[in-house]
Design an enzyme around this catalytic site. Sequence first.
Site, PDB file in Angstrom:
ATOM      1  N   ASN A  89       0.790  -1.225   0.000  1.00 35.19           N
ATOM      2  CA  ASN A  89       0.000   0.000   0.000  1.00 35.19           C
ATOM      3  C   ASN A  89       0.825   1.279   0.000  1.00 35.19           C
ATOM      4  OD1 ASN A  89      -2.481   1.698   0.617  1.00 35.19           O
ATOM      5  ND2 ASN A  89      -1.309   1.985   2.498  1.00 35.19           N
ATOM      6  N   TYR A 153       3.312   9.493 -11.408  1.00 35.89           N
ATOM      7  CA  TYR A 153       2.315   8.769 -10.615  1.00 35.89           C
ATOM      8  C   TYR A 153       1.475   7.861 -11.508  1.00 35.89           C
ATOM      9  CZ  TYR A 153      -1.462   8.010  -7.239  1.00 35.89           C
ATOM     10  OH  TYR A 153      -2.384   7.438  -6.405  1.00 35.89           O
ATOM     11  N   ILE A 186      -9.767  10.047  -2.596  1.00 35.13           N
ATOM     12  CA  ILE A 186     -10.078   9.581  -1.247  1.00 35.13           C
ATOM     13  C   ILE A 186      -9.591  10.630  -0.247  1.00 35.13           C
ATOM     14  CG2 ILE A 186      -9.847   7.682   0.403  1.00 35.13           C
ATOM     15  CD1 ILE A 186     -11.196   6.896  -2.252  1.00 35.13           C
TER      16      ILE A 186
END
Length: 247
Positions: A89, A153, A186
């Site tokens: 993660n 990214y 998020i």
Amino acid sequence: MRLENKVAIITGAGGDIGRATALRFAEEGCRIAVADIREEAGAHTVDLIKENGGQAFFVRTDVTSPEDIENMVNVTIDTFGKLDILFNNAGVNIDESKIPDVSLSDWQRVMDINLNGVFLGMKYAIPKMESGSAIVNTASIAGIKGQKLLSAYTASKSSVIALTKAASTEFGRENIRVNAIAPGVIDTDMVEDWKNSNKWSALSTANALRRVGKATEIANAVLFLSSDEASFITGETLIIDGGTLNL
């Protein structure tokens, strides 16, 4: 409980999504190795788990370091006796810029953490995992649709999706499942700068549900993919974006 007697490693477990997932796993009976480069943040996650009656320990881990990753796996097995779940993660982003303006050092840093960290996690964990184990890798919807001004990214997360598919085919016969998640926007530390920008009002509602996602909602998805309820799912990328890609 859905993860009773299971042992998991969660990298980036001092951050919002990692911490929410660690707490959710612990609620379901899982023992957790909390891995993070930030000692204070990782220790806080461990404290929260223990306060709720769970079992966890912190292992300082730089996911760009093969030595740290190998140690993370070995210490987990030494502590808890096995390894059933790996949640790769840990991740970073950089400021928006056009490709010619991205420095080579920034590009390499993003790749080292977001992509190489996932590779190293699987490289050292899979040989120690048994049949029925599960791996979940954090990608992003940016890795699916492409995102301007975030080339490093986007490239790193797209590569995580491809690497996940490759790993799933390599280890399917051993009944080790490998899946990815692709979150949208998020509410985490990673979007704090966006909240102060003039584009936040648009970004925060740019999906079918017209709101920002929660770290706990990502945690529930990771829990599902890590559990026996997803025993016939591998090589997939679960999009968790409130319908962003459908617009």
